[in-house]
Write a protein that holds these residues in place. Sequence first.
Motif, PDB file in Angstrom:
ATOM      1  N   LEU A 223       0.835  -1.204   0.000  1.00 29.11           N
ATOM      2  CA  LEU A 223       0.000   0.000   0.000  1.00 29.11           C
ATOM      3  C   LEU A 223       0.869   1.254   0.000  1.00 29.11           C
ATOM      4  CD1 LEU A 223      -2.773  -1.021   2.553  1.00 29.11           C
ATOM      5  CD2 LEU A 223      -3.027  -0.778   0.081  1.00 29.11           C
ATOM      6  N   SER A 224       1.928   1.225   0.788  1.00 26.24           N
ATOM      7  CA  SER A 224       2.844   2.363   0.838  1.00 26.24           C
ATOM      8  C   SER A 224       3.502   2.601  -0.523  1.00 26.24           C
ATOM      9  CB  SER A 224       3.920   2.120   1.901  1.00 26.24           C
ATOM     10  OG  SER A 224       4.826   3.201   1.961  1.00 26.24           O
ATOM     11  N   ALA A 225       3.887   1.515  -1.179  1.00 23.81           N
ATOM     12  CA  ALA A 225       4.521   1.642  -2.496  1.00 23.81           C
ATOM     13  C   ALA A 225       3.544   2.221  -3.526  1.00 23.81           C
ATOM     14  CB  ALA A 225       5.030   0.281  -2.955  1.00 23.81           C
ATOM     15  N   ILE A 226       2.292   1.804  -3.466  1.00 29.72           N
ATOM     16  CA  ILE A 226       1.275   2.333  -4.387  1.00 29.72           C
ATOM     17  C   ILE A 226       1.105   3.839  -4.189  1.00 29.72           C
ATOM     18  CG2 ILE A 226      -1.215   2.358  -4.875  1.00 29.72           C
ATOM     19  CD1 ILE A 226      -1.175  -0.695  -4.333  1.00 29.72           C
ATOM     20  N   ILE A 227       0.964   4.258  -2.938  1.00 23.96           N
ATOM     21  CA  ILE A 227       0.745   5.680  -2.650  1.00 23.96           C
ATOM     22  C   ILE A 227       1.979   6.501  -2.992  1.00 23.96           C
ATOM     23  CG2 ILE A 227       0.242   7.348  -0.818  1.00 23.96           C
ATOM     24  CD1 ILE A 227      -1.348   5.061   0.565  1.00 23.96           C
TER      25      ILE A 227
END
Length: 282
Positions: free
Chosen positions: A142-146
């Motif tokens: 999720l962090s990588a997506i954001i």
Amino acid sequence: MFHLPVMVKEVIDYLYHGDGIYLDCTAGGGGHLSHLLAKLDRGRIVAIDQDPDAIQYLRGRFQDPRLTIVHGNFSNLSRLSKRLGIEGYDGILFDLGLSRHQIETSGRGFSFERDGPLDMRMDPSLPLTARDLIRRSTRRELSAIIRSFGEDPRSGVLARIIWQNRKRIETTFDLRRLIEQTTLRRYRKKTLHRVFQAFRIAVNHELDNLKIGLDSAYQLLNREGRIVCISYHSLEDRIVKRRFKSWPGFETLTPKPVRPTEEEKEENPSSRSARLRAGRRL
């Protein structure tokens, strides 16, 4: 209105150079398409869109023998063109923005200003919604997506609260409330834009599809053929710029991206972030 087209005059000036076969890869409500049809005499236009709502709208709006309307994603451009018996195009348009219809239609999940299911699929046949993606992703993912698709410097903080509450996220407002809880008021709107953009890009594989679609367009471009791209954020614009520079025998016609006039930005606020790049095959 389905959508108000951006930089119509600039698009036609760069794209059109006489009768031929033209391709609109993101036809939407047919805004640019209608102006191109008005310029064309004996040529042909293929209009593609991945959104079934847009296809239905186009088929109701246009009854023109010069126009072929196809439901599909421009990442499949080579296959779609082969199916139509088309070996090359004289002009290809990409307008990468969301339509007003997509943003304002409740139930699509694109806007944080309208409550509804957290879907975000441009094509309902895609397997994963944004809700599904959030529930299946790790905190690190999720962090990588954001970070990658939203370019938000607080991706780790945002990912943590989303991951911790992932099983309770069903709607756009569910996601919005979580983001607002961890964001100062003056930064909330910008952060919401970034996070919703990030998940929309991830759900629809937008950047990978853009790379494939642009390369396919170049391969299908006739000599002297033009490509015109309108992007709305730096991630898209960077891809377009680099692709234009990488193709052999391709001349960039816009050393710097063309921006809407102040008058257009006032009349159509959604055009403010638009950047147009154009080039031709030698």
